[in-house]
Structures are given as C-alpha cells and as structure tokens.
Scaffold this motif. Structure first.
Motif, short mmCIF file in Angstrom:
data_model
loop_
_atom_site.label_atom_id
_atom_site.label_comp_id
_atom_site.label_asym_id
_atom_site.label_seq_id
_atom_site.Cartn_x
_atom_site.Cartn_y
_atom_site.Cartn_z
N GLU A 161 13.70 -1.77 -0.20
CA GLU A 161 12.74 -2.70 0.38
C GLU A 161 13.00 -2.91 1.86
N PHE A 182 3.34 0.69 2.28
CA PHE A 182 4.18 -0.03 1.33
C PHE A 182 4.85 -1.27 1.93
N GLU A 200 5.62 -4.99 3.50
CA GLU A 200 5.13 -6.30 3.04
C GLU A 200 3.91 -6.75 3.82
N LEU A 201 3.90 -6.47 5.12
CA LEU A 201 2.75 -6.92 5.91
C LEU A 201 1.47 -6.20 5.48
N LEU A 235 0.93 -4.99 2.42
CA LEU A 235 0.57 -5.53 1.11
C LEU A 235 -0.10 -6.89 1.26
N ALA A 236 0.46 -7.72 2.16
CA ALA A 236 -0.14 -9.05 2.38
C ALA A 236 -1.58 -8.91 2.84
N ILE A 259 -3.64 -6.49 2.19
CA ILE A 259 -4.48 -6.07 1.06
C ILE A 259 -4.81 -7.29 0.20
N PHE A 260 -3.80 -8.11 0.02
CA PHE A 260 -3.91 -9.27 -0.86
C PHE A 260 -4.82 -10.34 -0.28
N LYS A 261 -4.76 -10.54 1.04
CA LYS A 261 -5.52 -11.63 1.66
C LYS A 261 -7.00 -11.32 1.65
N ASP A 298 3.42 -2.23 -7.58
CA ASP A 298 3.15 -2.53 -6.18
C ASP A 298 2.52 -1.35 -5.45
N GLY A 300 -1.40 -2.92 -8.59
CA GLY A 300 -1.60 -4.16 -7.84
C GLY A 300 -2.58 -4.00 -6.69
N PRO A 301 -2.28 -3.09 -5.73
CA PRO A 301 -3.21 -2.91 -4.61
C PRO A 301 -4.59 -2.43 -5.05
N GLU A 320 2.20 -14.66 5.82
CA GLU A 320 1.94 -13.35 5.21
C GLU A 320 3.11 -12.89 4.36
N LEU A 321 4.33 -13.17 4.82
CA LEU A 321 5.48 -12.71 4.05
C LEU A 321 5.56 -13.43 2.71
N LEU A 330 2.91 -14.65 1.08
CA LEU A 330 1.83 -14.10 0.26
C LEU A 330 2.20 -12.73 -0.30
N ALA A 331 2.85 -11.92 0.54
CA ALA A 331 3.26 -10.59 0.07
C ALA A 331 4.22 -10.73 -1.10
N PHE A 354 2.41 -11.52 -4.19
CA PHE A 354 1.63 -10.36 -4.61
C PHE A 354 2.50 -9.28 -5.25
N LYS A 355 3.71 -9.10 -4.71
CA LYS A 355 4.57 -8.01 -5.19
C LYS A 355 5.11 -8.32 -6.58
N LYS A 356 5.05 -7.31 -7.42
CA LYS A 356 5.50 -7.47 -8.79
C LYS A 356 6.97 -7.86 -8.84
N ASP A 384 -7.30 -17.41 -0.29
CA ASP A 384 -5.89 -17.10 -0.03
C ASP A 384 -4.99 -18.28 -0.34
N LYS A 435 -2.30 -14.46 -9.38
CA LYS A 435 -1.09 -13.64 -9.43
C LYS A 435 0.05 -14.38 -10.14
N GLU A 479 -0.62 -14.33 -13.78
CA GLU A 479 -0.35 -12.98 -14.29
C GLU A 479 1.16 -12.77 -14.44
#
Lengths: 297, 297
Positions: free
Chosen positions: A109, A124, A126-127, A129-130, A132-134, A172, A176-177, B126-127, B129-130, B133-135, B172, B180, B183
């Motif tokens: 990580e 991959f 974290e920023l 992924l965040a 994508i999530f937001k 992840d 997820g994405p 964002e961190l 939220l990530a 989001f991350k499993k 958000d 999430k 889940e």
C-alpha cells in the motif's frame, strides 16, 4: 436464443490500432512527443515476468517506450521508495507501474501510494480511489480492468442508465471501482459479495440486466439464475481439471458459459473477453498521461 | 402491525452520558487529558451559526473544550489555509471542523483536504473516504451521520449481514459512505439514486430488509412499497406547507411516516431520529482523536 459473444480480442485490437495511430499523429505534429511507461519488477516471480513481458510487448506495438526496471527481491523498502521518487521527478516518464505482488517485507500500500498521482496509470492509489468513490469527482486514471469493461459495454451499445446491474465481488482493483463507475453511468447497482447468501445471489442476478462476475470461482453464475437477454461480463480466471488437456487443466471464468450462452443477450468468453481489454487500458492510460504532460489533453 | 419507533434522542442521550463519563474517568487517571475541538466558521450565515452553537453546547455538556474560530467572510483562501495549518500543528487541538458551506471564492474541497487526517473528525477528507471505500482499509474517522446510523442499527439489534439493504441517495457525506459501511457489515446493498426509475425504487425497496433514505424529498418512501417488518431509517430534512403551524410549514423526512409506520418493523421519526445522532458522533470522534493522541487508544 443464443447470446452474441462479446469479442474482447477484436475490441482491444481495434483500440490498439487507434492508440498507435493517435501516437503517430501526435508525434508528427509534436516532435519529441514520446509516451513512456516504466514497469518496476521486484524479484523474479515467473508469473510476474510473463505479465511484464506482455505489457512491454504491447507498448512497443503502439509506439510507447516501455522500460523494465528489474530490482533485486531483497531490495529494502527505502531503496524502492527512492527509486519511485526519482521516477516521479523524471519528466520523460509518463506512467509508473509497480508489478504486484511485491515481496512480503515490502508494504504494498505504501509503495502503491508513493507513485505520483499523475503517473499512477494503474489507478490504485488512495487519491485515485477516493476520486472514483466521490460523487462529484473524476479520477485521473480509472483502473484498467474496470475501464476495459466499461469501454466494452459502450462499444457493444449496452445501456447502463436506468438498468439493474449486479457486480459480484468487491475487490479494490475490480469489483469496488467498477460498481461505482457503473453507478456513475446511471446504473442501479447491487454488489454481491462473500457475505451474500445464495438466495440473494439468485434474487439479484435473476433481476439484473447486466451481470459482472469477479469472484474467482468457476461456475459461480449459471444460466438458470440469469434474466433472459442479460449482458454477462466474466472477469474470472480460474483453472479446473480437464483430462482432455495435456496440462490436465483448463482455464475458465466465473461464468458457466455453456448454460449462460443459452439465456444471455451478450456474453464475454474466457479467454478472449475481459483479459485483452485490461492490457490495452494500461496503454490507453499511458497515452492519456503523456498527452496531459504535453498539454495536449 | 405498528412499527416500533427508534428513539434517536434517547440513544444519543445515552451515548452522551457514556462519552461524558469516559472523559471524566480518563481525566482522573491522566491529568492534563483534555479533548479539544476547534470549529472554523467563515462568514455569518445564520443557519451555520445555529449549527455551530449546537455543537459547542454539546461539547461543553460532555467535557470537551469547544473553541469557535470565527473568520471574516472575505478571508482569502491562503489565509484560511494558514489558519488550518497552524491548528494542524497545535497538539492541544484534537479535532478541526470547518463549518460548510464556505463562501464561494473558497475551494471547499481544497480546504476540507487541508485538515490533517488525524484531526479530520468530520471524516470528509479524500484519504478518509478512500479508506471507507477500500475493502482492506479502515478509516480513521467515519463521517458522523453514517456513523450515527450504524450505531443506531446496532443499538436496536438490527441484523445487517446477509440482509438486503437499500440506500437512497449517494452523497459523499451520507449515502456513499453509508452504503459502503453497511456492505462492510455484510449487507447486500443497492444504491438508489436520481437516475434510478420509479420501478427500480419500488422493486428494490419492496425487497429490502433495511431502507435508508437520504435524498431530501418528502414522501419519497411510502408504506405501499415497503416490505412488512423492514427497518426504515429517515435521513431527510424537508419542509412542507402546513397551515396549522405558525410558520406555515413543518419539518419532515423523506419517509411518509404515517403510511410506513403501519408496515415497517422499526422506523426513525423526523425530528428525533437520525438528527440527534449526528451531533453526538462529532463528540465521539473528538474523543477518539484525543485518546489516540494521548496513546490511550
């Protein structure tokens, strides 16, 4: 009814030509434009070596400079971080790909997050992924497998907005994405995972217009639980015993192809479905990165 | 059948006492232990002033030092960032809360992300939220409304694992993170959003064991589409015309309470349901932060 087969090889070959032509055009208009991907491989895992070789070969086919930085499996975390930091600063490099898995003494990580967001073409970090999530944000890079799947669906004119979508698996990297991307395209998405019951799997899949399976389990999706006409995307890569093969086994997906092809509207095979899309999206992300760096995007 | 009412006031009052006792105990054993929250308010919005006052009052009730930093509405982004940077470095401060919305000349996302992760008790960075989001990851702080809802469900012994969960709304702040979290607790979650059709809403809600609505639309969920015995959580805060009220309007949620209470197993009222949980979770997050800073967690 028999489903039409979504030909991942053909779709990716098509995109490959587009990428190659795009790079050629850009180079003619912008002397010095040269997309470059650096792949970092730590250690000598044979499977990793195969993937790396495949990616480098694909790079050369479209005019991306692919460079392998092969590091000793005993390298320290600090040395690896220093290597990444140097590549982050190198303006000739547009994408940095750290081949996973890494040796156990290294924090994956930490390493993944060390790649500068602008060069994180795997998407991959974290920023990414965040983003994508937001709801409000757009990621710099979409991870390659989900990106390849969305591209396939669009090429096949599969409507996503207003449709019931089931994504099986919540990793992840894929599930997820992908679930979030399909939701952003307007799909109403249900994620099926290891804590879902067989009844839940059956209920949601039998009502889904689009089913994606990325759980890594052969025969996870069978024709009897599919909605007639559904689009089925198989991300699984499994090996099952097969005496008719020299190796004694054969590769298959999560989807029981023979029963599903009778019920589905469209279906991806394994191999030749999602697999070829993933590699091509690495190239697409490197191209995007190099265009962005050159102010062309 | 009439649903049992989930009493957010009672649950939050209970937790409030627990937090107050916890802080008292910790202070007796650790002289100098003093949780501290700083709220930054930019400008003079009356609604923001009300929320800020409520939070400060709650802080004082449990023994958290609450400090309001009120800044001129014309402050520059740079000055605001500098203010946050100073508070990030101040080791006596355990939580920093930037009251939103900010004036239009300021980039809310930039400011939200400027708060150090350890002090981001709103959990909006964002961190954070990530990590939700991350499993594989766990966030430092769960945003207060989703955290309050999960706590309520647990207090009410509502089973989440293996159940069908519908979350309406994908913001958000509430819908996205909550989906999430549920889940991760084992629920099979479907997100209903603005692109879902009325048929999809009806289909998924009528099969859901837990329904959460956070769309900001009165009468969005009605009893006729509920599964008998379902748990209904109403996050909406809407105002509808009501001639019997002096103000000419009354506050209501997203849920048509009168029809749903006849069908649901458990239901939250508005007001007095989710609302009180949100404020208390701010306190809970500040307490967690101060314990972590003191090496007590």
């Amino acid at each position: 009814m028999t489903a039409s087969i979504i030909d991942g090889k053909a779709i990716s070959a098509d995109l490959r030509s587009k990428i190659a032509n795009d790079i050629k055009d850009l180079q003619e208009k912008n002397p010095g434009f040269q997309p470059k991907l650096v792949i970092i491989q730590v250690g000598e895992r044979p499977d990793s070596s195969i993937y790396v070789r495949m990616k480098l070969k694909s790079c050369s086919e479209v005019g991306i400079e692919g460079v392998l930085v092969k590091l000793d499996g005993k390298i320290s975390q600090e040395e690896l971080l220093a290597k990444i930091a140097a590549l982050n600063e190198d303006s000739t490099v547009h994408g940095i790909l750290v081949q996973l898995p890494l040796p156990k003494h290294i924090d994956e990580e930490l390493i993944t997050n060390a790649v500068k967001q602008e060069k994180d073409i795997d998407g991959f970090s974290e920023l990414n992924l965040a983003a994508i999530f937001k709801k409000s944000a757009s990621p710099k890079y979409v991870p390659c497998t989900p990106k390849g799947i969305v591209y396939m669906l669009e090429q096949e004119d599969v409507t996503i907005a207003g449709k019931n979508v089931v994504v099986c698996g919540r990793s992840d990297i894929v599930g997820g994405p992908l679930a979030k991307l399909l939701e952003k395209k307007g799909g109403t998405v249900t994620i099926i995972h290891s804590k879902s019951t067989p009844e839940q799997l059956k209920f949601f899949v039998s009502n889904a217009d689009i089913v994606v399976s990325a759980v890594g389990q052969a025969n996870f999706i069978t024709g009897d639980i599919l909605k007639p006409g559904a689009t089925v995307i198989d991300v699984g890569t499994n090996y099952v015993a097969d005496e008719t093969k020299k190796s004694g086994q054969r590769m298959c997906g999560d989807v029981d192809f023979n029963s599903c092809v009778q019920v589905a509207g469209k279906i991806t095979p394994v191999p030749g479905g999602v697999g070829p899309m993933t590699v091509i999206m690495v190239l697409q992300n490197v191209l995007e990165s190099s265009k962005r760096a050159a102010g062309l995007l």
